[in-house]
Write an enzyme that holds these catalytic residues in place. Structure first.
Site, PDB file in Angstrom:
ATOM      1  N   GLY A 274       0.795  -1.231   0.000  1.00  0.00           N
ATOM      2  CA  GLY A 274       0.000   0.000   0.000  1.00  0.00           C
ATOM      3  C   GLY A 274       0.821   1.272   0.000  1.00  0.00           C
ATOM      4  O   GLY A 274       0.246   2.369  -0.089  1.00  0.00           O
ATOM      5  N   ALA A 275       2.158   1.175   0.064  1.00  0.00           N
ATOM      6  CA  ALA A 275       2.972   2.409   0.127  1.00  0.00           C
ATOM      7  C   ALA A 275       2.741   3.270  -1.117  1.00  0.00           C
ATOM      8  O   ALA A 275       2.586   4.492  -1.030  1.00  0.00           O
ATOM      9  CB  ALA A 275       4.444   2.070   0.266  1.00  0.00           C
ATOM     10  N   GLY A 276       2.716   2.607  -2.283  1.00  0.00           N
ATOM     11  CA  GLY A 276       2.519   3.352  -3.520  1.00  0.00           C
ATOM     12  C   GLY A 276       1.138   4.011  -3.565  1.00  0.00           C
ATOM     13  O   GLY A 276       0.982   5.113  -4.098  1.00  0.00           O
ATOM     14  N   ASP A 277       0.142   3.353  -3.001  1.00  0.00           N
ATOM     15  CA  ASP A 277      -1.222   3.909  -3.002  1.00  0.00           C
ATOM     16  C   ASP A 277      -1.327   5.065  -2.010  1.00  0.00           C
ATOM     17  O   ASP A 277      -2.007   6.060  -2.274  1.00  0.00           O
ATOM     18  CB  ASP A 277      -2.237   2.820  -2.657  1.00  0.00           C
ATOM     19  CG  ASP A 277      -2.061   1.599  -3.544  1.00  0.00           C
ATOM     20  OD1 ASP A 277      -1.732   1.778  -4.735  1.00  0.00           O
ATOM     21  OD2 ASP A 277      -2.225   0.468  -3.040  1.00  0.00           O
TER      22      ASP A 277
HETATM   23  P1  ADP Z   1       4.748   0.865  -5.157  1.00  0.00           P
HETATM   24  O1  ADP Z   1       4.134   0.197  -3.956  1.00  0.00           O
HETATM   25  O2  ADP Z   1       3.750   1.466  -6.049  1.00  0.00           O
HETATM   26  O3  ADP Z   1       5.806   0.041  -5.846  1.00  0.00           O
HETATM   27  P2  ADP Z   1       6.924   2.214  -3.832  1.00  0.00           P
HETATM   28  O4  ADP Z   1       7.352   0.952  -3.168  1.00  0.00           O
HETATM   29  O5  ADP Z   1       7.867   2.875  -4.755  1.00  0.00           O
HETATM   30  O6  ADP Z   1       5.517   2.111  -4.544  1.00  0.00           O
HETATM   31  O7  ADP Z   1       6.594   3.222  -2.651  1.00  0.00           O
HETATM   32  C1  ADP Z   1       5.899   4.424  -2.859  1.00  0.00           C
HETATM   33  C2  ADP Z   1       6.527   5.533  -2.061  1.00  0.00           C
HETATM   34  O8  ADP Z   1       6.497   5.200  -0.657  1.00  0.00           O
HETATM   35  C3  ADP Z   1       7.993   5.788  -2.387  1.00  0.00           C
HETATM   36  O9  ADP Z   1       8.103   6.666  -3.494  1.00  0.00           O
HETATM   37  C4  ADP Z   1       8.490   6.382  -1.078  1.00  0.00           C
HETATM   38  O10 ADP Z   1       8.117   7.730  -1.001  1.00  0.00           O
HETATM   39  C5  ADP Z   1       7.689   5.607  -0.028  1.00  0.00           C
HETATM   40  N1  ADP Z   1       8.437   4.428   0.432  1.00  0.00           N
HETATM   41  C6  ADP Z   1       8.281   3.147   0.009  1.00  0.00           C
HETATM   42  N2  ADP Z   1       9.136   2.316   0.641  1.00  0.00           N
HETATM   43  C7  ADP Z   1       9.848   3.095   1.484  1.00  0.00           C
HETATM   44  C8  ADP Z   1      10.897   2.846   2.431  1.00  0.00           C
HETATM   45  N3  ADP Z   1      11.390   1.625   2.627  1.00  0.00           N
HETATM   46  N4  ADP Z   1      11.398   3.908   3.127  1.00  0.00           N
HETATM   47  C9  ADP Z   1      10.914   5.142   2.937  1.00  0.00           C
HETATM   48  N5  ADP Z   1       9.932   5.447   2.071  1.00  0.00           N
HETATM   49  C10 ADP Z   1       9.398   4.448   1.348  1.00  0.00           C
END
Ligand code: ADP
Length: 364
Positions: A274-277
């Site tokens: 869910g980080a990307g969302d």
């Molecule tokens: P998705 O889930 O769509 O692949 P990401 O993994 O790139 O997206 O994560 C989306 C955003 O969340 C990143 O651009 C960053 O800002 C934040 N993020 C993700 N993982 C981390 C992490 N391990 N530490 C810090 N920020 C993170």
């Protein structure tokens, strides 16, 4: 004799600047690893039942930050479906466009590597989300909305694919800004070329695009992420590439040769689901606030709804670099916070938490 009714000049129609997000696509259960607690000696994994589905997460994030959002999609007529509806309603998302189908609710089992990276096993044969159809979209789904967001999981099968493109056309005709996240899940496509075709159609329809490095390279054939982002930026209003623990890169159309890197917040990630969302829900939310301030400072848009998109697109192209960076910093903060808890929707941050984390960045 009765006096004729007084004729009054009606004022030029001026409506509040739209702010709502309409998000469409899959809503499903994310079964996330929860140790081996039931019978530790067997080593058999336990899974925790979390509400998920990228477009549902984006809607939930937008609502959780204080915005108005609605969701279009389908759950099954089963306990998982009722659970998802309750979970989404609790976040404040309007579920008037959430249909209930005889097909079972889609399930995704998340496997986490020791570093927190995910892979997926789906139960979706067919899932309720794939049988959402154009007739399920409420009549007034796009009234007073600013954003229509969708992804590619609703493009894998009919009738959801046609429903998604029908919604995108209606949203475009209504003057909304269209947003697309390809969300590449190879396991759900019969062939990579079919997936690429559908994802390109999504990008072509949308002005705002959020991609990962892997998706950008797959879609453009470029061998490095900067070239890939530049190529995507040629046909979009704004392309945003998320880079996990490295933060993100913004590619603006007028200045594709100058991608804007925005550094991450160092956090102890426990689950990146869910980080990307969270990132994209926050990006759209804060972009919407900026557009409202710049396009319509008094909160009224004295323009017909159909013109809102062209006005906003112009504004995005003109936004000062510092403002774009500010929005991306807030989005990075939301993404980072989401990784510090397990699951997607349960891990979405509040506006206060996002702003507190972002406050440490100079010039914000
Ligand atoms: P998705 O889930 O769509 O692949 P990401 O993994 O790139 O997206 O994560 C989306 C955003 O969340 C990143 O651009 C960053 O800002 C934040 N993020 C993700 N993982 C981390 C992490 N391990 N530490 C810090 N920020 C993170």
């Amino acid at each position: 004799m009765e006096k004729p009714a007084e004729v009054t000049q009606s004022p030029v129609p001026s409506r509040p600047f739209p702010s709502r997000l309409v998000s469409m696509g899959e809503i499903l259960i994310d079964f996330t690893p929860a140790g081996t607690g039931f019978d530790p000696e067997s080593g058999n994994p336990l899974f925790s039942q979390n509400p998920g589905g990228a477009p549902a997460n984006v809607a939930a994030c937008f609502a959780g930050l204080g915005g108005r959002s609605s969701f279009l999609g389908a759950v099954g007529r089963d306990a998982f479906g009722s659970f998802l509806r309750r979970a989404l309603e609790q976040t404040g998302v309007d579920c008037g466009g959430l249909a209930v189908k005889d097909e079972g609710t889609t399930l995704a089992f998340v496997n986490l590597s020791p570093s927190g990276e995910r892979s997926f096993t789906f139960r979706r044969s067919p899932g309720a989300d794939t049988v959402y159809c154009a007739d399920d979209i409420p009549e007034n789904a796009f009234t007073d909305a600013l954003f229509f967001h969708f992804g590619s999981l609703s493009l894998t099968a009919e009738p959801a694919r046609s429903a998604t493109f029908s919604a995108a056309s209606r949203a475009a005709a209504g003057g909304l800004l269209l947003s697309f996240d390809p969300n590449w899940r190879p396991a759900l496509w019969s062939s990579a070329s079919e997936a690429e075709k559908a994802m390109h159609a999504g990008i072509d329809a949308a002005g705002l695009v959020k991609v990962s490095e892997e998706e950008a390279m797959l879609l453009t054939g470029a061998r490095d992420r900067i070239t890939a982002g530049r190529m995507l930026a040629e046909s979009t209003i704004l392309t945003v590439m998320t880079l996990g623990a490295e933060g993100c890169l913004l590619f603006r159309p007028g200045k594709p040769e100058e991608p804007l890197p925005v550094p991450p917040f160092p956090v102890s990630a426990v689950d990146t689901t869910g980080a990307g969302d969270a990132f994209w829900g926050a990006f759209l939310f804060f972009l919407g606030e900026t557009l409202r301030r710049t396009v319509s400072p008094d909160g009224k848009a004295p323009v017909p709804a159909e013109n809102v998109r062209s006005l906003c697109a112009g504004q995005i192209a003109e936004l000062p670099e510092a403002e774009l960076r500010r929005i991306a910093v807030l989005a990075n903060a939301a993404g980072a916070l989401c990784t510090t808890k397990k699951g997607a929707i349960p891990a979405l941050p509040s506006r206060r938490a996002v702003e507190q984390l972002a406050a440490g960045v100079p010039a914000l």
